[in-house]
Design a protein around this motif. Structure first.
Motif, PDB file in Angstrom:
ATOM      1  N   ILE A  30       0.832  -1.200   0.000  1.00 14.39           N
ATOM      2  CA  ILE A  30       0.000   0.000   0.000  1.00 14.39           C
ATOM      3  C   ILE A  30       0.868   1.252   0.000  1.00 14.39           C
ATOM      4  N   GLY A  31       2.024   1.188   0.651  1.00 14.08           N
ATOM      5  CA  GLY A  31       2.932   2.321   0.628  1.00 14.08           C
ATOM      6  C   GLY A  31       3.423   2.624  -0.773  1.00 14.08           C
ATOM      7  N   VAL A  32       3.759   1.591  -1.545  1.00 11.75           N
ATOM      8  CA  VAL A  32       4.206   1.789  -2.924  1.00 11.75           C
ATOM      9  C   VAL A  32       3.076   2.364  -3.767  1.00 11.75           C
ATOM     10  N   LEU A  33       1.871   1.819  -3.616  1.00 13.24           N
ATOM     11  CA  LEU A  33       0.726   2.339  -4.370  1.00 13.24           C
ATOM     12  C   LEU A  33       0.417   3.785  -3.976  1.00 13.24           C
ATOM     13  N   LYS A  34       0.629   4.112  -2.706  1.00 11.08           N
ATOM     14  CA  LYS A  34       0.424   5.485  -2.242  1.00 11.08           C
ATOM     15  C   LYS A  34       1.397   6.433  -2.943  1.00 11.08           C
ATOM     16  N   GLY A  74      -9.171   4.276  -3.658  1.00 14.51           N
ATOM     17  CA  GLY A  74      -8.821   2.900  -3.329  1.00 14.51           C
ATOM     18  C   GLY A  74      -7.607   2.822  -2.422  1.00 14.51           C
ATOM     19  N   VAL A  75      -6.577   3.605  -2.748  1.00 11.39           N
ATOM     20  CA  VAL A  75      -5.375   3.621  -1.925  1.00 11.39           C
ATOM     21  C   VAL A  75      -5.677   4.162  -0.536  1.00 11.39           C
ATOM     22  N   ILE A 359       4.171   0.720   5.635  1.00 15.03           N
ATOM     23  CA  ILE A 359       3.564   1.621   4.656  1.00 15.03           C
ATOM     24  C   ILE A 359       4.526   2.755   4.317  1.00 15.03           C
ATOM     25  N   GLU A 360       5.161   3.324   5.340  1.00 14.10           N
ATOM     26  CA  GLU A 360       6.108   4.413   5.109  1.00 14.10           C
ATOM     27  C   GLU A 360       7.315   3.929   4.318  1.00 14.10           C
ATOM     28  N   LEU A 361       7.788   2.722   4.605  1.00 11.86           N
ATOM     29  CA  LEU A 361       8.905   2.150   3.847  1.00 11.86           C
ATOM     30  C   LEU A 361       8.528   1.986   2.380  1.00 11.86           C
ATOM     31  N   LEU A 367       8.721   6.352  -3.954  1.00  8.72           N
ATOM     32  CA  LEU A 367       9.166   7.685  -4.377  1.00  8.72           C
ATOM     33  C   LEU A 367      10.595   7.652  -4.913  1.00  8.72           C
ATOM     34  N   ASP A 368      11.425   6.801  -4.346  1.00  7.96           N
ATOM     35  CA  ASP A 368      12.814   6.702  -4.816  1.00  7.96           C
ATOM     36  C   ASP A 368      12.890   6.260  -6.271  1.00  7.96           C
ATOM     37  N   ARG A 369      11.891   5.537  -6.738  1.00  7.35           N
ATOM     38  CA  ARG A 369      11.896   5.020  -8.107  1.00  7.35           C
ATOM     39  C   ARG A 369      10.694   5.518  -8.901  1.00  7.35           C
ATOM     40  N   ILE A 370      10.100   6.621  -8.457  1.00  4.55           N
ATOM     41  CA  ILE A 370       8.838   7.044  -9.045  1.00  4.55           C
ATOM     42  C   ILE A 370       8.960   7.352 -10.528  1.00  4.55           C
TER      43      ILE A 370
END
Length: 381
Positions: A30-34, A74-75, A359-361, A367-370
Motif C-alpha cells: 500500500i505504501g508503494v501504491l500510495k 482505493g489507496v 507503509i512508510e517504507l 518515491l525513490d523510483r517514481i
C-alpha cells in the motif's frame, strides 16, 4: 530495489498489477501504491486494467479493484485499514481463544468425526468478519461493466489435487488450463480471499465447491501466469522479498533453530517461485528477439519488480512487544523471541506500529523510483 525488463511498444499497453503474499508484510504494498497515487490527479482511474493478488496481497488486490474508478480513493481506504490494524481483527489472540482453539485441535485427533476440527495454529475467523464488513464485491462487477477494470484474479492452492487455481472475474477472458495450474472464471467472494490468505499450518484451509484450498503461494509455480492469461502487456509486481544483506539485523545464528527454519520456509513459499518465473519470462522475451511472436505463439511482456529496501524481520523485532501477550507466549514456545531471526513474526504482526512503518517504507521506496514507475506505466506524459 527494482528489477526491470523493458521493451518498447507503440500501442497502448494493458498494465497489470501483481500483489504477492506475505501476511502483515502486505502493508508495504500500500505504501508503494500510495507513492504512485501521489503523482496522479485525484480523480484518476486505476492505471491497472488487470489486478492479480495472492494471499494477503489478494486482499489488497480486491480492495483496489473495488475502487478501480478512483485510484486515489482505493489507496486511501486500503491504507486506512492497514494503518489502524489490530491483530484481533485478523485472528483470535486472547488467552482463552488461542489455547481453547489449540485444545480443540488436540482433542479432535481422538474423535472419529472430523467435522469442525481445528486444523491450524490460529483461528482467523475475525478476518472473515472484517472482510464481510469492508469489502463490497458488487463494486468489482460494476467496475468491469463500466470499463474501469478488465479483470481481477485471486490465486489459491488446492489441497485436493495440488493445483494452483486462479479464480478470476472478467467480462471477456476465458478459462485456461496448464500443468499444475488453472484459471477458473467465477464471481469472487470473501471465501476466495480467505482461501488465498490461509497460510499453511497457521490458518485453516477453506472449502470452495468440493475442494479444500490454502494459501495461493504454496503451489504457485508461475505467479505471472494469471496476469498474462488475462491479457497484460506490462506487469508491475510489488513483492515482499527482503534484501540479502541488511545492516539493521544481527549476524545469523550459527545453528538455525526450528523457528528460523520455519521463517526460511515461509520466505521460500512467498518469493522463490516469483523470481524463477521472472527469469523464465526474460528467456522467452530474449527468444522472441530472434523470431516473430506470431510464429512462436507467444508475446513479449514487460515487467517491473519492486521489493523492500529494508528487512521486515528487523522492523518486526523492534515492534515485537506490541503483539498480544498470548501470541508472544505461543511464539516463545516455538523458540521465537524479539531477538530471533525468524521471519514468522513479520508475517503475524498485524499491529499498527508495524504496519505503519511498512507503509512508510513502501512509500519511500516508491518515491525513490517514481520516475521509473511512471515511465513504465506510461503515466508521465
Amino acid at each position: 530495489m527494482i528489477f526491470s525488463n523493458s521493451f518498447h511498444s507503440q500501442a497502448p499497453s494493458k498494465n497489470a498489477l501483481i500483489l504477492t503474499g506475505g501476511g502483515a508484510r502486505a502493508a508495504y504494498q500500500i505504501g508503494v501504491l500510495k507513492a504512485i497515487a501521489s503523482q496522479l490527479p485525484r480523480n484518476q482511474k486505476s492505471p491497472f486494467k488487470v489486478i492479480c493478488g495472492t494471499s494477503a496481497g489478494a486482499i489488497n488486490a480486491v480492495s483496489m479493484a473495488c475502487y478501480a474508478s478512483c485510484f486515489h480513493l482505493g489507496v486511501k481506504k486500503t491504507e486506512w485499514v492497514w494503518k489502524n490494524f489490530k491483530t484481533s481483527q485478523v485472528y483470535d489472540c486472547n488467552w482463552l481463544n488461542v489455547f481453547g482453539y489449540l485444545a480443540k485441535n488436540y482433542i479432535s485427533k481422538y474423535q472419529k468425526s472430523q467435522i469442525n476440527r481445528a486444523t491450524s495454529l490460529l483461528n482467523n475467523h475475525p478476518l472473515s468478519v472484517l472482510l464481510s464488513e469492508l469489502v463490497d464485491f458488487k463494486r468489482i462487477d460494476r467496475n468491469i461493466l463500466s470499463g474501469h477494470l478488465d479483470a481481477i484474479s485471486i490465486s489459491a492452492s488446492s489441497y485436493t489435487d495440488g493445483d494452483s487455481i486462479s479464480f478470476f472475474q472478467s467480462s471477456h477472458s476465458d478459462e485456461w488450463r496448464r500443468a499444475k495450474r488453472r484459471g477458473v472464471k467465477t464471481v469472487l467472494t470473501s471465501r476466495h480471499l480467505m482461501a488465498s490468505a490461509a497460510i499453511p499450518l497457521v490458518f485453516p484451509c477453506v472449502k470452495i465447491g468440493d475442494q479444500f484450498f490454502g494459501d495461493g503461494s504454496i503451489h504457485q509455480l508461475s505467479p505471472l501466469s494469471p496476469a498474462i492469461h488475462l491479457g497484460a502487456d506490462k506487469i508491475l509486481i510489488i513483492g515482499v522479498e527482503q534484501p540479502k544483506l541488511d545492516n539493521h539485523i544481527k549476524d545469523p545464528e550459527f545453528h538455525p533453530n526450528s523457528a528460523t527454519i520455519t521463517g526460511h520456509l515461509l520466505d521460500t513459499i512467498f518469493t522463490d517461485s516469483l523470481n524463477a518465473d521472472i527469469e523464465r519470462m526474460n528467456r522467452i522475451n530474449a527468444t522472441l528477439d530472434h523470431t516473430s511472436e506470431q510464429k512462436a505463439g507467444l508475446k513479449k511482456v514487460e515487467s517491473l519488480l519492486i521489493n523492500p529496501s529494508r528487512s521486515f524481520n528487523a522492523i518486526a523485532s523492534k515492534h515485537y512487544h506490541s503483539m498480544p501477550s498470548a501470541i508472544r507466549f505461543l511464539l516463545r514456545i516455538a523458540g521465537i523471541t524479539a531477538d530471533s531471526e525468524s521471519a514468522l513474526i513479520s508475517y503475524l504482526m498485524f499491529e499498527k506500529p508495524f504496519t505503519r512503518e511498512l507503509i512508510e517504507l513502501g512509500y519511500q521506496d516508491g518515491l525513490d523510483r517514481i520516475d521509473e514507475i511512471l515511465t513504465f506505466l506510461e503515466l508521465n506524459h
